[in-house]
Design a protein around this motif. Structure first.
Motif, PDB file in Angstrom:
ATOM      1  N   GLY A 296       0.825  -1.211   0.000  1.00 39.10           N
ATOM      2  CA  GLY A 296       0.000   0.000   0.000  1.00 39.10           C
ATOM      3  C   GLY A 296       0.854   1.254   0.000  1.00 39.10           C
ATOM      4  O   GLY A 296       1.797   1.388  -0.777  1.00 39.10           O
ATOM      5  N   GLU A 297       0.537   2.186   0.897  1.00 36.85           N
ATOM      6  CA  GLU A 297       1.265   3.454   0.997  1.00 36.85           C
ATOM      7  C   GLU A 297       2.437   3.384   1.983  1.00 36.85           C
ATOM      8  O   GLU A 297       3.088   4.392   2.249  1.00 36.85           O
ATOM      9  N   ARG A 300       5.823   4.836   1.125  1.00 38.92           N
ATOM     10  CA  ARG A 300       5.879   6.291   1.162  1.00 38.92           C
ATOM     11  C   ARG A 300       6.262   6.756   2.583  1.00 38.92           C
ATOM     12  O   ARG A 300       7.088   7.634   2.763  1.00 38.92           O
ATOM     13  N   ASP A 301       5.630   6.122   3.578  1.00 43.65           N
ATOM     14  CA  ASP A 301       5.954   6.447   4.966  1.00 43.65           C
ATOM     15  C   ASP A 301       7.421   6.154   5.264  1.00 43.65           C
ATOM     16  O   ASP A 301       8.099   6.932   5.944  1.00 43.65           O
ATOM     17  N   ILE A 302       7.906   5.030   4.750  1.00 40.77           N
ATOM     18  CA  ILE A 302       9.315   4.671   4.953  1.00 40.77           C
ATOM     19  C   ILE A 302      10.221   5.687   4.270  1.00 40.77           C
ATOM     20  O   ILE A 302      11.221   6.132   4.841  1.00 40.77           O
ATOM     21  N   ALA A 303       9.871   6.080   3.051  1.00 37.28           N
ATOM     22  CA  ALA A 303      10.672   7.069   2.320  1.00 37.28           C
ATOM     23  C   ALA A 303      10.718   8.391   3.078  1.00 37.28           C
ATOM     24  O   ALA A 303      11.780   9.029   3.190  1.00 37.28           O
ATOM     25  N   LEU A 304       9.574   8.818   3.600  1.00 40.50           N
ATOM     26  CA  LEU A 304       9.550  10.055   4.381  1.00 40.50           C
ATOM     27  C   LEU A 304      10.423   9.930   5.625  1.00 40.50           C
ATOM     28  O   LEU A 304      11.178  10.849   5.967  1.00 40.50           O
ATOM     29  N   GLY A 307      13.997  10.282   4.917  1.00 36.01           N
ATOM     30  CA  GLY A 307      14.417  11.604   4.461  1.00 36.01           C
ATOM     31  C   GLY A 307      14.487  11.747   2.956  1.00 36.01           C
ATOM     32  O   GLY A 307      15.205  12.618   2.449  1.00 36.01           O
ATOM     33  N   VAL A 308      13.731  10.942   2.209  1.00 32.71           N
ATOM     34  CA  VAL A 308      13.737  11.026   0.748  1.00 32.71           C
ATOM     35  C   VAL A 308      13.052  12.325   0.312  1.00 32.71           C
ATOM     36  O   VAL A 308      11.900  12.589   0.670  1.00 32.71           O
ATOM     37  N   GLU A 309      13.758  13.124  -0.461  1.00 34.12           N
ATOM     38  CA  GLU A 309      13.238  14.421  -0.907  1.00 34.12           C
ATOM     39  C   GLU A 309      12.017  14.233  -1.805  1.00 34.12           C
ATOM     40  O   GLU A 309      12.021  13.425  -2.734  1.00 34.12           O
ATOM     41  N   GLY A 310      10.954  14.982  -1.520  1.00 30.07           N
ATOM     42  CA  GLY A 310       9.759  14.953  -2.354  1.00 30.07           C
ATOM     43  C   GLY A 310       8.910  13.715  -2.204  1.00 30.07           C
ATOM     44  O   GLY A 310       8.005  13.481  -3.017  1.00 30.07           O
ATOM     45  N   ALA A 311       9.161  12.911  -1.170  1.00 33.50           N
ATOM     46  CA  ALA A 311       8.450  11.637  -1.035  1.00 33.50           C
ATOM     47  C   ALA A 311       6.941  11.805  -0.920  1.00 33.50           C
ATOM     48  O   ALA A 311       6.183  10.942  -1.357  1.00 33.50           O
ATOM     49  N   ALA A 312       6.512  12.914  -0.362  1.00 33.78           N
ATOM     50  CA  ALA A 312       5.071  13.121  -0.184  1.00 33.78           C
ATOM     51  C   ALA A 312       4.352  13.310  -1.516  1.00 33.78           C
ATOM     52  O   ALA A 312       3.168  12.984  -1.643  1.00 33.78           O
ATOM     53  N   ASP A 315       4.634   9.776  -7.226  1.00 30.37           N
ATOM     54  CA  ASP A 315       3.613   8.744  -7.417  1.00 30.37           C
ATOM     55  C   ASP A 315       4.053   7.474  -6.704  1.00 30.37           C
ATOM     56  O   ASP A 315       5.218   7.317  -6.334  1.00 30.37           O
ATOM     57  N   LEU A 316       3.114   6.568  -6.500  1.00 30.63           N
ATOM     58  CA  LEU A 316       3.356   5.435  -5.616  1.00 30.63           C
ATOM     59  C   LEU A 316       4.495   4.551  -6.099  1.00 30.63           C
ATOM     60  O   LEU A 316       5.340   4.122  -5.298  1.00 30.63           O
ATOM     61  N   GLU A 317       4.552   4.274  -7.395  1.00 30.21           N
ATOM     62  CA  GLU A 317       5.616   3.412  -7.918  1.00 30.21           C
ATOM     63  C   GLU A 317       6.983   4.041  -7.696  1.00 30.21           C
ATOM     64  O   GLU A 317       7.938   3.377  -7.261  1.00 30.21           O
ATOM     65  N   ASP A 318       7.085   5.343  -7.971  1.00 30.50           N
ATOM     66  CA  ASP A 318       8.363   6.032  -7.793  1.00 30.50           C
ATOM     67  C   ASP A 318       8.790   6.066  -6.331  1.00 30.50           C
ATOM     68  O   ASP A 318       9.962   5.851  -6.009  1.00 30.50           O
ATOM     69  N   VAL A 319       7.844   6.355  -5.452  1.00 23.13           N
ATOM     70  CA  VAL A 319       8.219   6.485  -4.047  1.00 23.13           C
ATOM     71  C   VAL A 319       8.612   5.138  -3.456  1.00 23.13           C
ATOM     72  O   VAL A 319       9.484   5.052  -2.579  1.00 23.13           O
TER      73      VAL A 319
END
Length: 383
Positions: A296-297, A300-304, A307-312, A315-319
């Motif tokens: 799921g999402e 994205r939470d892990i990326a945020l 500290g991944v820039e622009g993670a919010a 799109d889902l595949e990229d994040v």
């Protein structure tokens, strides 16, 4: 659905936390302890810092320093004999996952001698009595063995590691003291730190995850992502943060389980004597990539948290891909091997180790249902 949360009775955090050991022993009315540790920690004086506290307080203890990485059934049985010979009534476990895991097995079997073969403790076993009381002093910032209800033992005869899950084994008191972790060499600091990150990520995406465990795991990922590089470089404040981060991850995963990374890591340790943290760290990015469509999402939470820039906004595949890349880069930065051939894995063994991974107790918690062919595929692509 009913969710369960089990933690230590008491835990102390921060520099100097081990100074509370004598107070806890006296308060609980213990008579004589068995200090369970390894020879390396004893030789460099780490264990001595604990035994000195006992001596200065006039507290009797025996010593068992026969612990090795990936402790075996035989090590546990030797520890049981040492406990009985010392006429101890509690254990002080000083070390990383190996001494604390061994202490748990010793404590459980002393209290429940019907499990003296050790093998019968595999999986979720309903022991009747709580372990002999354990005071846990971690010296690495990764396994969180001091707060979990799990321990892992190696069966040398059958060339496999097995996981034991028992609420009765949790240490009654943990002393999470960053001073005790300052002696870690860079490689050990990196491996145990990435093991903690694996706990946090697998705990966050495992099938058993829920809101309370999610809260713990996301916080742990944030702490580890910002602290591990500096901790590997020996910064005291970063090691203090890692000590806390790995404990928080342990609070979570102990109660909800793990996944395929650990399922695949255990055979690597059993077959090739690879340190557990190194095995997990090497496998983590590739297994994350395998799991990404079933999360799921959460990536994205892990990326945020990483500290991944622009993670919010991605799109889902990229994040999802960015989350995997961030974890991989952290591993590279702290010197984790990215190919299992570097760990001694042989292509001709893959079919056999994949079978062990498929039946490992951790594998069942993976968010994506797996099979033997997929596990072999991941191992092979990582050669």
């Amino acid at each position: 659905m009913v969710n369960r949360m089990i933690l230590n009775e008491t835990a102390y955090f921060g520099k100097g936390a081990i100074g509370k050991i004598a107070d806890e022993v006296v308060k609980r009315g213990f008579k004589k302890g068995l200090v369970v540790t390894d020879k390396g920690l004893l030789e460099v004086g780490v264990t001595t810092r604990v035994t000195t506290i006992l001596e200065e307080a006039g507290l009797a203890y025996g010593l068992f320093d026969g612990i090795v990485p990936n402790p075996s059934i035989e090590d546990v049985q030797a520890g049981i004999e040492a406990f009985k010979s010392a006429e101890a009534d509690y254990i002080v476990a000083v070390g990383g996952g190996s001494p604390i895991d061994t202490a748990k097995a010793i404590g459980i079997i002393v209290a429940n001698p019907e499990f003296g073969d050790v093998r019968s403790l595999e999986g979720e076993v309903a022991t009747k009595k709580p372990s002999v009381p354990i005071l846990a002093v971690p010296t690495t910032s990764g396994t969180a063995a001091e707060v979990t209800i799990n321990y892992v033992i190696t069966d040398k005869e059958r060339q496999r590691k097995f996981v034991c899950v028992d609420p009765h084994d949790i240490p009654v008191v943990a002393f999470v003291d960053s001073d005790m972790m300052m002696g870690m060499p860079q490689g050990l600091c990196a491996a145990t730190g990435m093991d903690a990150l694996t706990h946090a990520i697998e705990g966050y995406i495992t099938k058993g995850a829920w809101e309370l465990s999610d809260m713990l795991h996301i916080k742990a990922i944030k702490i580890i992502a910002r602290s591990l590089r500096s901790s590997v470089n020996g910064e005291q404040s970063a090691r203090e943060e890692m000590a806390l981060g790995q404990y928080i991850a342990g609070m979570g995963f102990s109660n909800v389980g793990l996944g395929l990374v650990h399922g695949m890591a255990h055979p690597l340790s059993a077959w090739y004597d690879v340190p557990h943290g190194v095995a997990c760290a090497s496998l983590l990015p590739d297994v994350m990539a395998y799991n990404k469509e079933k999360t799921g999402e959460k990536y994205r939470d892990i990326a945020l948290a990483m500290g991944v820039e622009g993670a919010a906004e991605l799109d889902l595949e990229d994040v999802r891909d960015k989350a995997v890349a961030a974890v991989r880069q952290l591993g590279i930065d702290v010197g984790i091997p990215q190919h299992i051939r570097e760990l001694g894995v042989k292509e001709e063994d893959i079919s056999a180790i994949a079978k062990d991974a498929l039946i490992d107790v951790c594998t069942g918690g993976n968010p994506r249902d797996t099979n033997l062919a997929d596990i072999e595929m991941i191992y092979r692509q990582m050669l």
